[in-house]
Design a protein around this motif. Structure first.
Motif, short mmCIF file in Angstrom:
data_model
loop_
_atom_site.label_atom_id
_atom_site.label_comp_id
_atom_site.label_asym_id
_atom_site.label_seq_id
_atom_site.Cartn_x
_atom_site.Cartn_y
_atom_site.Cartn_z
N SER A 57 36.33 37.82 42.65
CA SER A 57 37.02 37.65 41.37
C SER A 57 36.01 37.83 40.26
O SER A 57 34.90 37.30 40.34
CB SER A 57 37.67 36.27 41.28
OG SER A 57 38.68 36.13 42.23
N SER A 58 36.41 38.60 39.26
CA SER A 58 35.53 38.87 38.14
C SER A 58 35.94 38.02 36.94
O SER A 58 37.13 37.89 36.66
CB SER A 58 35.61 40.35 37.76
OG SER A 58 34.87 40.60 36.59
N GLU A 59 34.95 37.47 36.29
CA GLU A 59 35.23 36.61 35.14
C GLU A 59 35.13 37.35 33.81
O GLU A 59 35.77 36.96 32.84
CB GLU A 59 34.28 35.41 35.13
CG GLU A 59 34.61 34.38 36.18
CD GLU A 59 35.97 33.76 35.94
OE1 GLU A 59 36.19 33.15 34.88
OE2 GLU A 59 36.84 33.89 36.83
N VAL A 60 34.30 38.35 33.74
CA VAL A 60 34.12 39.05 32.48
C VAL A 60 34.07 40.56 32.74
O VAL A 60 33.54 41.00 33.74
CB VAL A 60 32.82 38.63 31.75
CG1 VAL A 60 32.91 37.19 31.31
CG2 VAL A 60 31.63 38.82 32.65
N PRO A 61 34.67 41.35 31.83
CA PRO A 61 34.61 42.81 32.00
C PRO A 61 33.19 43.32 31.74
O PRO A 61 32.54 42.88 30.82
CB PRO A 61 35.58 43.33 30.93
CG PRO A 61 35.62 42.25 29.91
CD PRO A 61 35.44 40.95 30.66
N GLN A 62 32.70 44.20 32.56
CA GLN A 62 31.32 44.65 32.44
C GLN A 62 31.12 45.81 33.39
O GLN A 62 32.02 46.18 34.13
CB GLN A 62 30.38 43.52 32.81
CG GLN A 62 30.62 43.01 34.23
CD GLN A 62 30.34 41.53 34.35
OE1 GLN A 62 29.59 40.95 33.58
NE2 GLN A 62 30.95 40.89 35.32
N ASN A 63 29.93 46.35 33.37
CA ASN A 63 29.64 47.46 34.28
C ASN A 63 29.00 46.98 35.57
O ASN A 63 28.35 47.75 36.27
CB ASN A 63 28.75 48.49 33.59
CG ASN A 63 27.34 47.95 33.41
OD1 ASN A 63 27.13 46.78 33.13
ND2 ASN A 63 26.35 48.82 33.58
N LEU A 64 29.16 45.70 35.89
CA LEU A 64 28.64 45.16 37.13
C LEU A 64 29.78 44.98 38.12
O LEU A 64 30.95 44.85 37.73
CB LEU A 64 27.98 43.80 36.87
CG LEU A 64 26.79 43.78 35.91
CD1 LEU A 64 26.38 42.35 35.60
CD2 LEU A 64 25.62 44.57 36.48
N SER A 65 29.43 44.96 39.38
CA SER A 65 30.40 44.69 40.43
C SER A 65 29.75 43.81 41.48
O SER A 65 28.52 43.68 41.52
CB SER A 65 30.90 45.99 41.07
OG SER A 65 29.83 46.68 41.68
N ALA A 66 30.56 43.18 42.30
CA ALA A 66 30.03 42.32 43.35
C ALA A 66 30.76 42.62 44.65
O ALA A 66 31.90 43.07 44.65
CB ALA A 66 30.19 40.86 42.97
#
Lengths: 116, 111
Positions: A57-66
């Motif tokens: 789950s992503s908390e903030v929009p960004q150019n990172l991924s997990a």
């Protein structure tokens, strides 16, 4: 006892280059896993969390991924780094299934990322 | 998520007791109060967690009044090594913990 590892400890990368930070946890199973970023002199910003393999789950929009390819492995990635991605990246775990008997979140040593 | 408010900074002399108060007026019924300590270039370290009344461990004490709208972290006889940032959080105890770390309280212990 439980331990959490992060690597690398420091990283200097040019803008536009890819990123891969790895975090592993030992001594517990089915942990909840978290990625945070901390800018200099600021609080921690939650980036991603995972309650199980493949569940991100992503908390903030960004150019990172997990990604979470294994139960106790959590990876933070980027295809193209931005200057604003510089910061102190912290991985943390918390007890997901009650197996450790511990409360709270437990943090790794962190990765200091500088994007030039 | 319950928002927490705590002082930005505090100074204390070595050997004194330090009390850091945190307000959390909108704390949820199932939220616990958790305190962390962070040294420069390290991840936060869990100090103590409580729900109400008083909790004590080998590091600190946590006082929580009946209305749970605030809490006080008490550090007995601080030393220089207690200089750090202290974070107060209100979060659920088990399972996934969606928490917000604010800027915390920077405690400076003076010789």
């Amino acid at each position: 006892s439980q331990t959490i590892h992060q690597w690398p400890a420091t990283l200097v990368q040019p803008v536009g280059s890819p990123l891969s930070l790895e975090c592993t946890v030992e001594g517990t199973s089915n942990p909840n896993l978290y990625w945070y970023r901390q800018a200099a002199g600021r609080g921690l910003q939650l980036l991603f969390y995972s309650v199980g393999i493949g569940q991100i789950s992503s908390e903030v929009p960004q150019n990172l991924s997990a990604s979470r390819p294994q139960d106790r492995q959590f990876i933070l990635s980027s295809k193209k780094l931005l200057l604003s991605d510089s910061g102190f990246y912290l991985c943390a775990w918390s007890d997901g299934g009650g197996t450790s008997g511990r409360v709270g979140q437990f943090f790794g040593p962190g990765t200091r990322l500088t994007v030039l | 998520l319950a928002k927490t408010t705590q002082p930005i900074s505090m100074d204390s002399y070595e050997g004194q007791e330090v009390n850091i108060t945190c307000s959390h007026n909108n704390i949820a019924t199932n939220d616990y109060i958790t305190w962390y300590q962070q040294f420069p270039s390290q991840g936060p370290r869990f100090i103590i967690q409580g729900y109400k009344t008083k909790v004590t461990n080998e590091v600190a004490s946590l006082f929580i009044p009946a209305d749970r709208k605030s809490s006080t972290l008490s550090l007995p006889r601080v030393s220089l090594s207690d200089t750090a940032v202290y974070y107060c959080l209100a979060n659920n105890s088990g399972g996934y913990q969606k928490v917000t770390f604010g800027t915390g309280t920077k405690l400076q212990v003076i010789p």
